[in-house]
Design a protein around this motif. Structure first.
Motif, PDB file in Angstrom:
ATOM      1  N   GLY A 269     -24.570   9.817 -15.183  1.00 18.07           N
ATOM      2  CA  GLY A 269     -24.293   9.089 -13.946  1.00 18.07           C
ATOM      3  C   GLY A 269     -22.812   8.904 -13.692  1.00 18.07           C
ATOM      4  O   GLY A 269     -21.969   9.113 -14.574  1.00 18.07           O
ATOM      5  N   ALA A 270     -22.500   8.467 -12.470  1.00 17.19           N
ATOM      6  CA  ALA A 270     -21.105   8.171 -12.134  1.00 17.19           C
ATOM      7  C   ALA A 270     -20.624   6.910 -12.827  1.00 17.19           C
ATOM      8  O   ALA A 270     -19.429   6.732 -13.077  1.00 17.19           O
ATOM      9  CB  ALA A 270     -20.960   8.030 -10.626  1.00 17.19           C
ATOM     10  N   SER A 271     -21.559   6.006 -13.142  1.00 15.76           N
ATOM     11  CA  SER A 271     -21.237   4.755 -13.828  1.00 15.76           C
ATOM     12  C   SER A 271     -22.387   4.408 -14.751  1.00 15.76           C
ATOM     13  O   SER A 271     -23.488   4.975 -14.649  1.00 15.76           O
ATOM     14  CB  SER A 271     -21.036   3.627 -12.811  1.00 15.76           C
ATOM     15  N   ARG A 272     -22.145   3.466 -15.653  1.00 18.07           N
ATOM     16  CA  ARG A 272     -23.209   3.053 -16.548  1.00 18.07           C
ATOM     17  C   ARG A 272     -24.352   2.419 -15.768  1.00 18.07           C
ATOM     18  O   ARG A 272     -25.525   2.607 -16.102  1.00 18.07           O
ATOM     19  CB  ARG A 272     -22.672   2.074 -17.590  1.00 18.07           C
ATOM     20  N   GLN A 273     -24.031   1.689 -14.713  1.00 14.17           N
ATOM     21  CA  GLN A 273     -25.078   1.081 -13.898  1.00 14.17           C
ATOM     22  C   GLN A 273     -25.956   2.159 -13.262  1.00 14.17           C
ATOM     23  O   GLN A 273     -27.191   2.061 -13.276  1.00 14.17           O
ATOM     24  CB  GLN A 273     -24.461   0.203 -12.815  1.00 14.17           C
ATOM     25  N   GLU A 274     -25.313   3.198 -12.712  1.00 14.44           N
ATOM     26  CA  GLU A 274     -26.097   4.262 -12.079  1.00 14.44           C
ATOM     27  C   GLU A 274     -26.954   4.986 -13.109  1.00 14.44           C
ATOM     28  O   GLU A 274     -28.134   5.271 -12.857  1.00 14.44           O
ATOM     29  CB  GLU A 274     -25.174   5.256 -11.385  1.00 14.44           C
ATOM     30  N   ALA A 275     -26.376   5.295 -14.268  1.00 11.66           N
ATOM     31  CA  ALA A 275     -27.144   5.979 -15.306  1.00 11.66           C
ATOM     32  C   ALA A 275     -28.350   5.136 -15.732  1.00 11.66           C
ATOM     33  O   ALA A 275     -29.452   5.655 -15.940  1.00 11.66           O
ATOM     34  CB  ALA A 275     -26.249   6.284 -16.503  1.00 11.66           C
ATOM     35  N   GLY A 276     -28.152   3.820 -15.844  1.00  8.49           N
ATOM     36  CA  GLY A 276     -29.263   2.944 -16.194  1.00  8.49           C
ATOM     37  C   GLY A 276     -30.342   2.929 -15.128  1.00  8.49           C
ATOM     38  O   GLY A 276     -31.543   2.903 -15.435  1.00  8.49           O
ATOM     39  N   GLU A 277     -29.926   2.954 -13.860  1.00  2.00           N
ATOM     40  CA  GLU A 277     -30.897   2.982 -12.765  1.00  2.00           C
ATOM     41  C   GLU A 277     -31.705   4.275 -12.784  1.00  2.00           C
ATOM     42  O   GLU A 277     -32.903   4.274 -12.486  1.00  2.00           O
ATOM     43  CB  GLU A 277     -30.170   2.827 -11.429  1.00  2.00           C
ATOM     44  N   PHE A 278     -31.056   5.369 -13.140  1.00  2.15           N
ATOM     45  CA  PHE A 278     -31.768   6.639 -13.224  1.00  2.15           C
ATOM     46  C   PHE A 278     -32.913   6.581 -14.240  1.00  2.15           C
ATOM     47  O   PHE A 278     -33.942   7.237 -14.083  1.00  2.15           O
ATOM     48  CB  PHE A 278     -30.805   7.765 -13.637  1.00  2.15           C
ATOM     49  N   LEU A 279     -32.722   5.779 -15.290  1.00  2.00           N
ATOM     50  CA  LEU A 279     -33.695   5.730 -16.376  1.00  2.00           C
ATOM     51  C   LEU A 279     -34.750   4.641 -16.208  1.00  2.00           C
ATOM     52  O   LEU A 279     -35.616   4.484 -17.068  1.00  2.00           O
ATOM     53  CB  LEU A 279     -32.963   5.514 -17.708  1.00  2.00           C
ATOM     54  N   LEU A 280     -34.705   3.887 -15.111  1.00  2.00           N
ATOM     55  CA  LEU A 280     -35.651   2.777 -14.920  1.00  2.00           C
ATOM     56  C   LEU A 280     -37.113   3.191 -15.087  1.00  2.00           C
ATOM     57  O   LEU A 280     -37.906   2.447 -15.679  1.00  2.00           O
ATOM     58  CB  LEU A 280     -35.433   2.137 -13.547  1.00  2.00           C
ATOM     59  N   PRO A 281     -37.538   4.363 -14.588  1.00  2.00           N
ATOM     60  CA  PRO A 281     -38.950   4.727 -14.757  1.00  2.00           C
ATOM     61  C   PRO A 281     -39.393   4.854 -16.213  1.00  2.00           C
ATOM     62  O   PRO A 281     -40.583   4.772 -16.503  1.00  2.00           O
ATOM     63  CB  PRO A 281     -39.045   6.083 -14.037  1.00  2.00           C
ATOM     64  N   LEU A 282     -38.442   5.056 -17.125  1.00  3.42           N
ATOM     65  CA  LEU A 282     -38.787   5.178 -18.549  1.00  3.42           C
ATOM     66  C   LEU A 282     -38.806   3.835 -19.276  1.00  3.42           C
ATOM     67  O   LEU A 282     -39.179   3.762 -20.447  1.00  3.42           O
ATOM     68  CB  LEU A 282     -37.791   6.107 -19.255  1.00  3.42           C
TER      69      LEU A 282
END
Length: 458
Positions: A269-282
């Motif tokens: 992700g562009a940021s840690r927040q974005e990367a974390g949001e990408f993984l929400l379904p898991l």
């Protein structure tokens, strides 16, 4: 000094079979400790692109068939052939980055770790191989399914131009506008490519601002349930998440010898927040009560990713691997392979099953996606006395799932198997096109074709 090379000035970079040190050099060109019993007449360790030109011309004059090697990570040791000349390109390791155009020109011996480090200085990235010691040469020629490929596509899709030495000993530039057919073949033909590439021009991507990983591990007995859940979740993940299933033996934090199925999601992700949001379904798993362990939203770096791969595929071990594309789902494929894993003679054996490893449909090139699912079983061991048991286990594991197969991936296919692995790594039309392009550029067969013993290869 080699009688093959004295007159051409290559004596200082070559060794022939009866020279002192030949065997150490021969073994050193293969990363796998399971070194094939195949012996080139002469090995040329190129120190420059000019050495490659001279070596190819000399091989042609001496009627020596040519094999080419960059990093030695071919599991079946494709570059090692009986007789002929092996040109070792691992010493060609220059890397030049142009931040303004977001491109890099790299030589074939540049490794993933080296390239990632150099690109990081400029805020750029490229989908390098999962193992950091993999050199770009063979990796790009075979397609290249690496870090962040679901978003970037196969690595060879990022190749804009190559510099190569053809079978007549001439250096050429290949791109969409020059030697277009040879350029097409260079992006996916793998170890059957019929020229020696001395440089690649790569299109680069912005370096991720953050990498985050989520990992769930379950007992292997629940592989079918886990595969159903992971497949459903993976379908909703953004391309910037590299998701996979794996089967293997878990050590830290569990009983020794615990065989397990692991679901991994790695977000770029562009940021840690974005990367974390990408993984929400898991994050929310309906099977969480069955889990042996879980790690949610763990910060990662490229260095840490390479370290994790090195733990699965450590140096100084013996390896055998094979690949399968399939239109069957992971519940069916991994159900069969889980049963096979229970009989593996080594507890280091594993199976990797990435979701959408090639990402978006690639452009017109030799590499193509041949199925909806993709699996790679690996036999991993360290005792030479167990060679037959482990290679036999791999063949039996593949035998269980091959009826579900639609093809193979040339980079990691077992080209020593008694079947047409190379031909089945391409569509029928692409295979015929490879034959035609080879006939045009290498009509005399100077460059070795594929290793498969029964291959009607181009």
């Amino acid at each position: 000094m080699s009688r093959y090379t004295d007159e051409r000035g290559l004596g200082d970079v070559s060794v022939r079979r009866d020279d002192a040190g030949y065997e150490d050099i021969r073994r050193g060109v293969v990363w796998n400790e399971l070194t094939p019993a195949r012996f080139p007449d002469v090995i040329v360790r190129a120190a420059s692109a000019g050495d490659v030109v001279e070596a190819v011309r000399l091989a042609r004059s001496r009627r020596l068939q040519v094999a080419v090697r960059s990093g030695g990570h071919s599991w079946c040791g494709s570059p090692l052939r009986d007789g002929g000349m092996l040109i070792d390109l691992s010493g060609l390791r220059n890397c030049s980055v142009d931040p303004d155009s977001a491109t890099a020109t790299v030589q074939p011996g540049v490794t993933g770790v080296q390239l990632t480090s150099e690109l990081g200085r400029h805020g750029l990235a490229f989908p390098t191989g999962h193992c950091g010691s993999v050199a770009v040469g063979g990796y790009l020629l075979s397609g290249g399914l690496g870090w962040n490929s679901p978003a970037c596509g196969p690595a060879c899709a990022g190749v804009e131009r190559i510099e190569a030495v053809t079978a007549d000993g001439e250096p050429v530039t290949c791109s969409e506008s020059e030697h277009r057919d040879l350029f097409w073949a260079a992006r996916g033909a793998g170890p059957g490519f019929f020229a020696a590439v001395t440089a690649f021009r790569l299109r680069l991507y912005p370096r991720p601002g953050a990498i985050t990983s989520t990992v769930w591990t379950f007992p292997l007995a629940h592989v079918t349930e886990v595969a159903h859940w992971a497949t459903e979740v993976a379908a909703g993940l953004p391309p910037a998440v590299e998701a996979s299933l794996s089967l293997g033996t878990v050590r830290p934090g569990t009983e020794p010898g615990t065989r397990a199925v692991t679901v991994t999601g790695t977000a770029f992700g562009a940021s840690r927040q974005e990367a974390g949001e990408f993984l929400l379904p898991l994050r929310d798993c309906p099977l969480r009560r069955l889990a042996l362990s879980r790690r949610l939203d763990e910060p990662m770096t490229f260095e840490a990713l390479y370290d994790s791969s090195a733990a699965l595929w450590p140096a100084r071990f013996r390896y055998a691997a094979d690949t399968l594309w399939s239109d069957a789902g992971f519940p069916a494929l991994l159900g069969e392979l889980a049963e096979a894993l229970d009989t593996a003679p080594s507890d280091r054996a594993l199976v990797l099953a990435p979701f959408s490893p090639a990402g978006r449909p690639p452009p017109d090139m030799a590499f193509s996606v041949l199925g909806q699912s993709y699996v790679v079983p690996y036999a991993v061991w360290d005792d030479p006395r167990q060679d037959a048991a482990n290679t036999g286990w791999l063949r039996e594991a593949m035998h269980r799932v091959e009826p579900l197969g639609t093809g193979h991936y040339i980079a990691e296919a077992d080209l020593t198997a008694a079947s047409s692995r190379a031909r089945r790594s391409f569509t029928a039309d692409d295979w015929q096109r490879l034959r035609n392009v080879r006939t045009r550029y290498d009509p005399d067969g100077l460059f070795w074709s594929y290793l498969s013993p029964d291959e009607a290869a181009p």
